[in-house]
Design an enzyme around this catalytic site. Structure first.
Site, PDB file in Angstrom:
ATOM      1  CD  GLU A 152     -22.871  45.252 131.515  1.00 35.66           C
ATOM      2  OE1 GLU A 152     -22.006  45.288 132.388  1.00 35.66           O
ATOM      3  OE2 GLU A 152     -24.097  45.390 131.770  1.00 35.66           O
ATOM      4  CB  CYS A 261     -26.327  42.019 121.483  1.00 32.52           C
ATOM      5  SG  CYS A 261     -25.012  42.901 122.294  1.00 32.52           S
TER       6      CYS A 261
HETATM    7  C1  UDX Z   1     -29.577  43.565 124.028  1.00 34.25           C
HETATM    8  C2  UDX Z   1     -29.921  42.934 125.394  1.00 34.25           C
HETATM    9  O1  UDX Z   1     -31.216  43.378 125.808  1.00 34.25           O
HETATM   10  C3  UDX Z   1     -28.872  43.263 126.426  1.00 34.25           C
HETATM   11  O2  UDX Z   1     -29.145  42.572 127.624  1.00 34.25           O
HETATM   12  C4  UDX Z   1     -27.496  42.854 125.888  1.00 34.25           C
HETATM   13  O3  UDX Z   1     -26.479  43.226 126.791  1.00 34.25           O
HETATM   14  C5  UDX Z   1     -27.232  43.503 124.542  1.00 34.25           C
HETATM   15  O4  UDX Z   1     -28.283  43.162 123.641  1.00 34.25           O
HETATM   16  P1  UDX Z   1     -29.758  45.970 122.886  1.00 34.25           P
HETATM   17  O5  UDX Z   1     -29.290  45.296 121.647  1.00 34.25           O
HETATM   18  O6  UDX Z   1     -29.118  47.247 123.296  1.00 34.25           O
HETATM   19  O7  UDX Z   1     -29.636  44.980 124.161  1.00 34.25           O
HETATM   20  O8  UDX Z   1     -31.319  46.297 122.713  1.00 34.25           O
HETATM   21  P2  UDX Z   1     -32.713  45.664 123.114  1.00 34.25           P
HETATM   22  O9  UDX Z   1     -33.497  46.703 123.802  1.00 34.25           O
HETATM   23  O10 UDX Z   1     -32.580  44.371 123.783  1.00 34.25           O
HETATM   24  O11 UDX Z   1     -33.384  45.453 121.672  1.00 34.25           O
HETATM   25  C6  UDX Z   1     -32.793  44.612 120.693  1.00 34.25           C
HETATM   26  C7  UDX Z   1     -33.649  44.591 119.434  1.00 34.25           C
HETATM   27  O12 UDX Z   1     -34.858  43.886 119.678  1.00 34.25           O
HETATM   28  C8  UDX Z   1     -34.063  45.962 118.905  1.00 34.25           C
HETATM   29  O13 UDX Z   1     -33.921  45.965 117.496  1.00 34.25           O
HETATM   30  C9  UDX Z   1     -35.511  46.090 119.287  1.00 34.25           C
HETATM   31  O14 UDX Z   1     -36.233  46.889 118.387  1.00 34.25           O
HETATM   32  C10 UDX Z   1     -35.958  44.640 119.204  1.00 34.25           C
HETATM   33  N1  UDX Z   1     -37.126  44.344 120.072  1.00 34.25           N
HETATM   34  C11 UDX Z   1     -37.004  44.403 121.434  1.00 34.25           C
HETATM   35  C12 UDX Z   1     -38.331  43.958 119.493  1.00 34.25           C
HETATM   36  O15 UDX Z   1     -38.458  43.877 118.256  1.00 34.25           O
HETATM   37  N2  UDX Z   1     -39.380  43.635 120.318  1.00 34.25           N
HETATM   38  C13 UDX Z   1     -39.305  43.694 121.668  1.00 34.25           C
HETATM   39  O16 UDX Z   1     -40.292  43.372 122.338  1.00 34.25           O
HETATM   40  C14 UDX Z   1     -38.070  44.088 122.253  1.00 34.25           C
END
Ligand code: UDX
Ligand code: UDX
Length: 434
Positions: A152, A261
């Protein structure tokens, strides 16, 4: 209409089950937590996820979505049984598979007709084969079954949208027919479907998450270099993003990635690589840079304030990202601990994650809103880029603070505007002297 059972009512399981019901299937979600199941039956969700509650209610009322603690009841008529239980990090960074094992054993014990077991949890490469072994060992009735890996990719905060609009659906199995049957469940979503073997499907998930984490650590490293050389990482990222080969997503510099994740999956992949004789240097660097981003923010406060002892630091945002109440691996927690270790006094606010945060943080004064946090603070720190922080009355905030200092871990403000307002403002990777 297919009959589907989903094991686990967490982010992935609840979203998957609910969305499958919304697509017209008959879904039973099994969870061993009685209270969670009881609440779900009354329409109360264990998580904050925009839009999900309404779809749960609608499908529960129509009878397409049911909740139970009984595996027998869930598996009884199901054609597909999705495993969507947690796979937390073990002590060495490896994925802890005890919940997957429990689920596989429980399915095996009640299975009395042919089923397709679909693994949604992120699991180490080879887990699909291992699940098949467990089911074979524990099954009470001699019925055939197949195992399909279907990782997923949904993100918290936009889980329903992501489920309904996937960039691709990945299915891996040794049994192609079973994979094609699972593919039928997704046909109406009109996404590209990748059918491959079990291990490759499992690896696609890890490699995708590790790549995204890698982009974040990459831009954070560039941000540090920007700070040293006087460039602005936001504009650098925008300039890079126009290149179609690069793209603009996941290039926001900040205090690094958290959540359930990225940290766990990069660690698990590095661990798998290491124990199989590979040398995952890049993955380790991704994790190291991520850890250092938190420390760099604290260093910025030290550079400005000197000793942090007895300094009142206001923290805006606690969740690991906006639109979620999830505090797992939230950078704010580590930052607050680092600040407390140096004697700082912490006031904090988050629009929805405060209850979860309270269970993880001692000695913090939790406030009603951002303005209360700012009262008498020596510095404000932005840890989560909630929309409501982007539109604060900053003039009011400046008057309320003891010293007008903002260290913005998510680059939500414009440095020039902040300077004009009279703040001493530091973002991430936005040069010095602004
Ligand atoms: C992630 C994956 O995107 C998703 O495909 C997988 O199924 C689960 O893990 P999620 O953990 O819900 O999803 O959040 P995501 O929006 O990917 O952000 C993860 C982390 O990265 C957050 O702490 C966010 O603040 C950080 N982030 C994200 C950054 O620091 N910079 C960015 O440009 C994007
Ligand atoms: C080594 C060190 O282990 C690492 O801490 C340092 O940062 C760099 O040098 P590497 O050369 O990749 O890394 O060693 P590796 O043999 O891959 O060990 C890394 C991890 O794998 C350790 O946690 C170790 O306990 C684990 N491991 C290794 C096993 O669990 N089983 C094995 O058979 C081999």
């Amino acid at each position: 209409m297919k009959k589907i059972c989903v094991i686990g009512a967490g982010y992935v399981g609840l979203t998957t089950g609910t969305c499958f019901a919304d697509l017209g299937n008959l879904v039973t979600i099994v969870d061993i937590d009685e209270r969670k199941v009881e609440n779900l039956r009354q329409g109360i969700l264990p998580i904050y996820e925009p839009g999900l509650e309404e779809i749960v209610r609608r499908n529960a009322q129509s009878g397409r979505l049911r909740f139970t603690t009984s595996y027998a009841e869930g598996v009884r008529d199901a054609e597909f049984v999705f495993i969507a239980v947690g796979t937390p990090s073990g002590t060495e960074g490896e994925a802890d598979l005890r919940y997957v094992r429990q689920a596989a054993e429980a399915i095996a014990e009640v299975m009395d007709h042919p089923i397709i077991i679909v693994n949604k949890s992120t699991v180490p490469i080879g887990t699909g084969d291992w699940v098949a072994d467990i089911v074979n060992k524990h099954k009470k009735n001699d019925v055939p079954f197949a195992v399909v890996s279907n990782p997923e990719f949904l993100r918290e905060g936009s889980a329903v949208y992501d489920f309904m609009n996937p960039d691709r659906v990945v299915l891996g199995s040794l049994n192609r027919e079973a994979a094609e049957q699972v593919a039928q469940l997704y046909l109406s979503l009109r996404a590209p479907i990748v059918i491959t073997d079990l291990r490759t499907a499992e690896m696609i998930k890890y490699a995708s998450n590790a790549f995204l984490a890698n982009r974040i650590s990459f831009i954070n490293e560039i941000a540090s270099i920007c700070e040293a050389l006087g460039a602005d990482v936001k504009e650098v990222a925008a300039g890079m993003g126009y290149d179609k080969r690069i793209g603009s997503a996941f290039l926001d510099a900040g205090i690094g990635f958290g959540g359930s994740c990225f940290p766990k999956d990069v660690k698990a992949l590095a661990h798998m690589a290491a124990i199989h004789g590979c040398h995952p240097q890049l993955l380790r660097a991704v994790l190291e840079i991520n850890r250092d981003q938190r420390r760099r923010l604290v260093q910025k406060l030290r550079d400005i304030l000197g000793s942090l002892d007895e300094q009142v630091i206001g923290v805006l945002g606690l969740a690991f990202k906006p639109n979620t109440d999830d505090m797992r691996e939230a950078p704010a927690v580590e930052i607050i601990h680092l600040l407390q270790n140096e004697g700082a006094i912490i006031r904090a606010y988050d629009p929805v994650a405060m209850n979860n945060a309270k269970a993880m943080l001692d000695g913090v004064t939790f406030c009603e809103n951002a303005y209360e946090v700012a009262q008498g603070a020596d510095a404000l720190v932005i840890c989560t880029e909630w929309n409501e922080f982007k539109h604060l009355d900053l003039k009011w905030i400046k008057e309320a603070m003891r010293r007008p200092i903002i260290v913005d871990g998510r680059n939500i403000y414009d440095p020039e505007t902040m300077r004009q307002l009279g703040f001493l403002y530091r973002g991430v990777g936005r040069g010095y002297g602004v």
